[in-house]
Design a protein around this motif. Sequence first.
Motif, short mmCIF file in Angstrom:
data_model
loop_
_atom_site.label_atom_id
_atom_site.label_comp_id
_atom_site.label_asym_id
_atom_site.label_seq_id
_atom_site.Cartn_x
_atom_site.Cartn_y
_atom_site.Cartn_z
N ASP A 45 0.80 -1.23 0.00
CA ASP A 45 0.00 0.00 0.00
C ASP A 45 0.83 1.28 0.00
O ASP A 45 0.29 2.36 -0.17
N GLY A 46 2.16 1.17 0.19
CA GLY A 46 3.01 2.34 0.08
C GLY A 46 2.46 3.55 0.81
O GLY A 46 2.07 3.48 1.98
N GLU A 47 2.39 4.67 0.10
CA GLU A 47 1.94 5.92 0.70
C GLU A 47 0.43 6.10 0.67
O GLU A 47 -0.10 7.09 1.21
N ALA A 48 -0.30 5.17 0.04
CA ALA A 48 -1.75 5.36 -0.12
C ALA A 48 -2.49 5.59 1.19
O ALA A 48 -3.32 6.51 1.27
N PRO A 49 -2.24 4.81 2.26
CA PRO A 49 -2.99 5.07 3.50
C PRO A 49 -2.74 6.47 4.05
O PRO A 49 -3.66 7.11 4.59
N HIS A 50 -1.51 6.96 3.94
CA HIS A 50 -1.19 8.28 4.47
C HIS A 50 -1.89 9.36 3.65
O HIS A 50 -2.41 10.35 4.20
N LEU A 51 -1.96 9.18 2.34
CA LEU A 51 -2.66 10.15 1.50
C LEU A 51 -4.15 10.18 1.83
O LEU A 51 -4.76 11.25 1.88
N TRP A 52 -4.74 9.01 2.08
CA TRP A 52 -6.16 8.97 2.43
C TRP A 52 -6.42 9.64 3.77
O TRP A 52 -7.31 10.48 3.90
N ARG A 53 -5.63 9.30 4.77
CA ARG A 53 -5.89 9.83 6.12
C ARG A 53 -5.60 11.31 6.22
O ARG A 53 -6.23 12.01 7.01
N SER A 54 -4.64 11.81 5.45
CA SER A 54 -4.23 13.21 5.58
C SER A 54 -5.01 14.15 4.67
O SER A 54 -4.77 15.36 4.69
N ARG A 55 -5.96 13.62 3.91
CA ARG A 55 -6.64 14.45 2.90
C ARG A 55 -7.40 15.61 3.53
O ARG A 55 -7.60 16.64 2.88
N ALA A 56 -7.82 15.47 4.80
CA ALA A 56 -8.65 16.50 5.42
C ALA A 56 -7.93 17.24 6.54
O ALA A 56 -8.54 18.07 7.21
N ASP A 57 -6.64 16.96 6.75
CA ASP A 57 -5.96 17.63 7.87
C ASP A 57 -4.63 18.28 7.46
O ASP A 57 -3.63 18.17 8.15
N GLY A 58 -4.66 18.94 6.32
CA GLY A 58 -3.49 19.72 5.92
C GLY A 58 -2.59 19.04 4.92
O GLY A 58 -1.57 19.60 4.52
N GLY A 59 -2.93 17.85 4.52
CA GLY A 59 -2.14 17.18 3.49
C GLY A 59 -1.04 16.30 4.06
O GLY A 59 -0.74 16.33 5.26
#
Length: 283
Positions: free
Chosen positions: A21-35
């Motif tokens: 999953d590489g960076e995908a989980p971080h991109l999903w979780r951070s989408r609403a809190d500043g990137g």
Amino acid sequence: MTPYPWPGGAPAAALVTFDVDGEAPHLWRSRADGGPRTAELEQRMFGPRRGLTRLLGLLDAHGLRATCYVPGYIARRYPGAVAEITAAGHELALHGDLHEPPGELDPRRFRELTLRSIDALAGIAGEPPVGFRSPSWDMTPAAFDVLAELGVRYDSSLMGYDHPYRVGDLVEIPVDWATDDAPFYRYVGRGDTRPPAAPAQLAGAWTDELAAACRFGSLLNLTMHPWLSGRAARAHALDTLLTAIRDSGAWTGTAAELAAWHAAACPDGPRVAVAELGAPADG
């Protein structure tokens, strides 16, 4: 207790699986809190850049095949790395599009994103995936209905048994937090209060899990992440465990093969209705 009939009369089964999953989980979780944060992005990108190739090399050395659960985003961003998986004879299976837990989506959106992921993986493997693993193992009854409609044959997200069983129209290949590397190795700095486990410590614990699976006739389903287990010392420890798996007599193969075996060999095995998932018993 009737023993589970593993293929070939084996005492147990051992699956080697990777959530690529590489960076995908971080991109999903951070989408609403500043990137996303650069440090965690780079840490996670190690998986498709380097860790995956190292782990595929270990599998090749041991003659073992694995199942790799890959978000559609990762397949589109790193097509060359994901193509290495299929070129080496391993299974590609679904893992969300941007690692979105189904519980955070309505069924219509879940269906749209699953179709997008099917297209991404099929474009690399040459055939549509037949398996699904829920991001964060956060599964919903509605997701099972959507997956069955789209032709997916098995799921690997739940823990209701320690051998395959049925959930609705899908075969369930159960998982276990104790055999997931993330609770032991994941460390991204922010909010983490303990250091990662030592590789030898985890390899020892998983060797015990293998011995117990062979004693009690259960499934050892290893869930690993290339950005975690692909680091050098961890891969070195995994090499020892793979030797133990190969020598244990446990059946090994892909999750799709095990699901197909269960569907054919255990038509009257345990079954859970989708409507009953998580529902308390009356009384």
